[in-house]
Design a protein around this motif. Structure first.
Motif, PDB file in Angstrom:
ATOM      1  N   LEU A  40      20.822  -7.041 120.421  1.00  0.00           N
ATOM      2  CA  LEU A  40      21.423  -5.728 120.624  1.00  0.00           C
ATOM      3  C   LEU A  40      21.019  -5.181 121.990  1.00  0.00           C
ATOM      4  O   LEU A  40      19.900  -5.430 122.464  1.00  0.00           O
ATOM      5  CB  LEU A  40      20.982  -4.738 119.538  1.00  0.00           C
ATOM      6  CG  LEU A  40      21.760  -4.745 118.224  1.00  0.00           C
ATOM      7  CD1 LEU A  40      21.560  -6.051 117.479  1.00  0.00           C
ATOM      8  CD2 LEU A  40      21.341  -3.561 117.349  1.00  0.00           C
ATOM      9  N   SER A  44      22.231   0.314 121.936  1.00  0.00           N
ATOM     10  CA  SER A  44      22.656   0.027 120.571  1.00  0.00           C
ATOM     11  C   SER A  44      21.452  -0.118 119.646  1.00  0.00           C
ATOM     12  O   SER A  44      21.485   0.351 118.494  1.00  0.00           O
ATOM     13  CB  SER A  44      23.489  -1.260 120.540  1.00  0.00           C
ATOM     14  OG  SER A  44      23.902  -1.559 119.222  1.00  0.00           O
ATOM     15  N   THR A  48      20.940   2.275 116.471  1.00  0.00           N
ATOM     16  CA  THR A  48      20.832   1.627 115.166  1.00  0.00           C
ATOM     17  C   THR A  48      19.492   1.936 114.515  1.00  0.00           C
ATOM     18  O   THR A  48      19.412   2.190 113.306  1.00  0.00           O
ATOM     19  CB  THR A  48      21.016   0.107 115.322  1.00  0.00           C
ATOM     20  OG1 THR A  48      22.297  -0.151 115.923  1.00  0.00           O
ATOM     21  CG2 THR A  48      20.922  -0.599 113.990  1.00  0.00           C
ATOM     22  N   HIS A 202      25.172  -0.802 115.204  1.00  0.00           N
ATOM     23  CA  HIS A 202      25.347  -2.141 114.641  1.00  0.00           C
ATOM     24  C   HIS A 202      25.078  -2.001 113.144  1.00  0.00           C
ATOM     25  O   HIS A 202      23.934  -1.945 112.709  1.00  0.00           O
ATOM     26  CB  HIS A 202      24.365  -3.125 115.279  1.00  0.00           C
ATOM     27  CG  HIS A 202      24.688  -4.562 114.995  1.00  0.00           C
ATOM     28  ND1 HIS A 202      24.641  -5.093 113.723  1.00  0.00           N
ATOM     29  CD2 HIS A 202      25.080  -5.580 115.820  1.00  0.00           C
ATOM     30  CE1 HIS A 202      24.968  -6.370 113.770  1.00  0.00           C
ATOM     31  NE2 HIS A 202      25.245  -6.695 115.024  1.00  0.00           N
ATOM     32  N   TRP A 203      26.142  -1.968 112.366  1.00  0.00           N
ATOM     33  CA  TRP A 203      26.027  -1.564 110.962  1.00  0.00           C
ATOM     34  C   TRP A 203      25.262  -2.583 110.118  1.00  0.00           C
ATOM     35  O   TRP A 203      24.504  -2.194 109.228  1.00  0.00           O
ATOM     36  CB  TRP A 203      27.404  -1.311 110.375  1.00  0.00           C
ATOM     37  CG  TRP A 203      27.996  -0.046 110.921  1.00  0.00           C
ATOM     38  CD1 TRP A 203      28.949   0.076 111.881  1.00  0.00           C
ATOM     39  CD2 TRP A 203      27.618   1.281 110.552  1.00  0.00           C
ATOM     40  NE1 TRP A 203      29.200   1.400 112.140  1.00  0.00           N
ATOM     41  CE2 TRP A 203      28.402   2.161 111.336  1.00  0.00           C
ATOM     42  CE3 TRP A 203      26.717   1.815 109.647  1.00  0.00           C
ATOM     43  CZ2 TRP A 203      28.298   3.548 111.228  1.00  0.00           C
ATOM     44  CZ3 TRP A 203      26.600   3.194 109.530  1.00  0.00           C
ATOM     45  CH2 TRP A 203      27.387   4.044 110.318  1.00  0.00           C
ATOM     46  N   ALA A 205      22.854  -4.625 111.116  1.00  0.00           N
ATOM     47  CA  ALA A 205      21.441  -4.478 111.465  1.00  0.00           C
ATOM     48  C   ALA A 205      20.871  -3.192 110.887  1.00  0.00           C
ATOM     49  O   ALA A 205      19.732  -3.160 110.394  1.00  0.00           O
ATOM     50  CB  ALA A 205      21.258  -4.509 112.980  1.00  0.00           C
TER      51      ALA A 205
END
Length: 251
Positions: A40, A44, A48, A202-203, A205
């Motif tokens: 990532l 991000s 996240t 980042h869904w 993760a």
């Protein structure tokens, strides 16, 4: 898309970070670098990580809800400030260039490591303050500053927030810690709302990390009295220094 090894690494970092948060604080110094390590971008990873930490803050707030008794007026003043600060920090992050954030990350990690290192002296100072005071409006200023930091990066916010409260308010440490948990939860939730709407979350993760932190928090809470917090805190500070050094070398 994360592969199986990356998912396992993120999950493991979540468990370890959640356990560290429950015992000594500073878990984001583990989870944030892990997200970057699996691919990532720093922005991000930060977005996240903030989202994934929300369940942990909620659990901490519920665990200490008894300490909130009689703090309704304080919460009414500080929670809106926390929300606005979290939103402001999140917007500053999203409206800054990715390169600018990458350049400031090692300094933020050093700051977070320093805050974790100062946790014990800060606790001693808070316990030594006995003069009466009801200064919720004055507390809004340092709390707001800590909330902006929390919305922008987050690691070390817990220590920064208890310091922000303790600078102005005089109360039992348990009660200050209880309101700190709720204020920090509101900061994270406000920032998370902005990130969900506008940020590069980042869904997968986030979901894996959130589950890991919940498990780690439960483990850490169970064994909190058996683990030397000072030794663990020293380890986290060392990790922070190593990670910051790596980021400095990458600039």
């Amino acid at each position: 898309m994360l592969d199986a090894v990356s998912v396992m690494l993120v999950a493991g970092a979540g468990v370890l970070g959640g356990a560290v948060n429950a015992v000594a604080g500073g878990g984001s110094l583990i989870t944030f670098p892990a997200l970057v390590a699996v691919g990532l971008s720093p922005v991000s990873a930060n977005v996240t990580n903030t989202l994934a930490m929300c369940p942990g803050w909620l659990g901490a707030g519920l665990a200490q809800r008894r300490g909130l008794a009689g703090q309704g007026r304080r919460a009414a003043v500080l929670l809106p400030v926390a929300a606005l600060g979290g939103i402001a920090g999140a917007l500053i992050l999203l409206n800054s260039s990715a390169r600018a954030f990458e350049q400031v990350v090692p300094f933020l990690i050093l700051l977070a490591a320093g805050l974790v290192a100062l946790a014990n002296p800060l606790r001693a100072w808070l316990l030594g303050r006995t003069h009466p005071a009801r200064a919720e409006l004055l507390a809004a200023v340092p709390v707001g500053a800590a909330a902006v930091y929390g919305g922008y990066f987050g690691a070390g916010m817990s220590v920064m927030m208890i310091a922000a409260l303790g600078i102005v308010l005089s109360d039992e440490l348990a009660r200050l810690n209880a309101i700190k948990q709720v204020v920090s939860l509101v900061v994270n939730l406000a920032a998370a709302v902005v990130f969900i709407a506008l940020g590069p979350v980042h869904w997968l993760a986030a979901g894996v990390l959130a589950c890991g932190t919940l498990v780690g928090g439960a483990i850490g809470g169970t064994f909190a009295q058996r683990v030397p917090a000072g030794l663990l805190r020293a380890g986290i500070v060392t990790v922070g220094l190593i990670v910051a050094t790596v980021y400095f070398l990458r600039l």
